[in-house]
Design an enzyme around this catalytic site. Sequence first.
Site, PDB file in Angstrom:
ATOM      1  N   GLU A  26      -7.629  -9.834  -2.882  1.00 36.12           N
ATOM      2  CA  GLU A  26      -8.083 -10.881  -1.567  1.00 36.12           C
ATOM      3  C   GLU A  26      -8.689  -9.311  -0.481  1.00 36.12           C
ATOM      4  OE1 GLU A  26      -5.521 -14.250  -0.335  1.00 36.12           O
ATOM      5  OE2 GLU A  26      -4.503 -12.492   1.253  1.00 36.12           O
ATOM      6  N   TYR A  49      -4.876 -14.861   8.022  1.00 32.30           N
ATOM      7  CA  TYR A  49      -4.361 -13.982   8.390  1.00 32.30           C
ATOM      8  C   TYR A  49      -3.013 -13.927   6.997  1.00 32.30           C
ATOM      9  CZ  TYR A  49      -6.675 -13.534  12.313  1.00 32.30           C
ATOM     10  OH  TYR A  49      -7.231 -12.894  13.777  1.00 32.30           O
ATOM     11  N   SER A  50      -3.437 -12.477   6.104  1.00 28.61           N
ATOM     12  CA  SER A  50      -1.813 -13.137   4.784  1.00 28.61           C
ATOM     13  C   SER A  50      -0.682 -12.442   6.101  1.00 28.61           C
ATOM     14  CB  SER A  50      -2.516 -11.851   4.489  1.00 28.61           C
ATOM     15  OG  SER A  50      -3.663 -11.923   3.090  1.00 28.61           O
ATOM     16  N   TYR A  90     -11.643  -8.456   3.060  1.00 26.46           N
ATOM     17  CA  TYR A  90     -12.009  -9.734   3.842  1.00 26.46           C
ATOM     18  C   TYR A  90     -13.026  -8.749   5.040  1.00 26.46           C
ATOM     19  CZ  TYR A  90      -7.196  -7.576   5.964  1.00 26.46           C
ATOM     20  OH  TYR A  90      -6.650  -6.532   5.602  1.00 26.46           O
ATOM     21  N   CYS A 121      -5.409  -5.419  -1.938  1.00 22.82           N
ATOM     22  CA  CYS A 121      -5.742  -6.463   0.008  1.00 22.82           C
ATOM     23  C   CYS A 121      -6.164  -5.435   1.125  1.00 22.82           C
ATOM     24  CB  CYS A 121      -4.654  -7.268   0.068  1.00 22.82           C
ATOM     25  SG  CYS A 121      -4.922  -8.032   1.522  1.00 22.82           S
TER      26      CYS A 121
END
Length: 377
Positions: free
Chosen positions: A375, A154-155, A377, A335
């Site tokens: 980044e 988790y960012s 996901y 992101c």
Amino acid sequence: MALSTHPSQMSVALPTGIDGSSRSMIKVQSISFTEKSWGPLLRLDSKSRKLSLKKRSTICMSLQQASRSKVSVTPLELEDPKETPLNLYKPKEPYTATIVSVERIVGPQAPGETCHIVINHDGNVPYWEGQSYGVIPPGENPKKPGAPHNVRLYSIASTRYGDSFDGKTASLCVRRALYYDPETGKEDPSKAGVCSNFLCNAKPGDKVKITGPSGKVMLLPEDDPKATHIMIATGTGVAPYRGYLRRMFMENVPNFKFDGLAWLFLGVANSDSLLYDEEFAGYLKDNPENFRYDKALSREEKNKKGGKMYVQDKIEEYSDEIFKLLDNGAHIYFCGLKGMMPGIQDTLKRVAEERGESWEKKLTQLRKNKQWHVEVY
């Protein structure tokens, strides 16, 4: 409401139980102020979640409106290391941290639930803005009997000083992952996201195993305080940018005085899905020369072709300006869900071709210059 003041400090205690009792208190750490004063992010216990979103917002804003300014942070030793902290704790030997608070941060019309989760690591798992923590949910991995669950990354949604500005906490922005059967439309709890549900269901005092910090690609370059940073996010992908912006506009960091341009593009479903919107709106009001904030609400707005407004449509609206900024050395960050990138890449490629440029060559140059940060996901 109890409020005590000092020339350089303020602490607040607010009764939030439905009956006004002191069992449910918003706990606000005393913080030092320099030129102006910021209302700190409030930490709520589990009972406090009964507050309506409107009431919580009113409390936050009433504190911030006292006078909006930069907050002193400690310990300043967190500025000293030259090397990025990496993998201080690994999956086989994670650090056991403690949940401070879990708060739903979307409105009732948001599709799904997103929570802001504050974790106390007591200063033992330091990190930099743009990094991630790994979380190992309790229980057994169903695919590997006897083994723990896999790590979920988790960012981190706070600066290195955390939401209490003392270097002891980190915050995560987590969307609860639920699964609905495509045929029946009914929720299937057996297929719900293990880690996101563990975190969103957590109570203050619960223990959580964390690893990391990890990641270098999203680190905020600070060598040029006048640099331009273009930040593009969908949903919880806004997490690292919240850390960037708090560092730029909220915290009084002695060796970092930001005087460039931060430009945030945030794509979500609707107004109720906006994350940290009041915080970002405050930066926009106080720093109009240094911050821009554009939102794409796919279920409420239309793009120029009459379709849903996605973040790539907002990028296209400002494409000439964005390309000029990139030509002048701006950093651009992406992101969020990996599904965001094809649409964005197609838009950037089309705009480049309209400008008579090769997007492939431009992208290669951006990567070479370390201006391109992704980044997903």
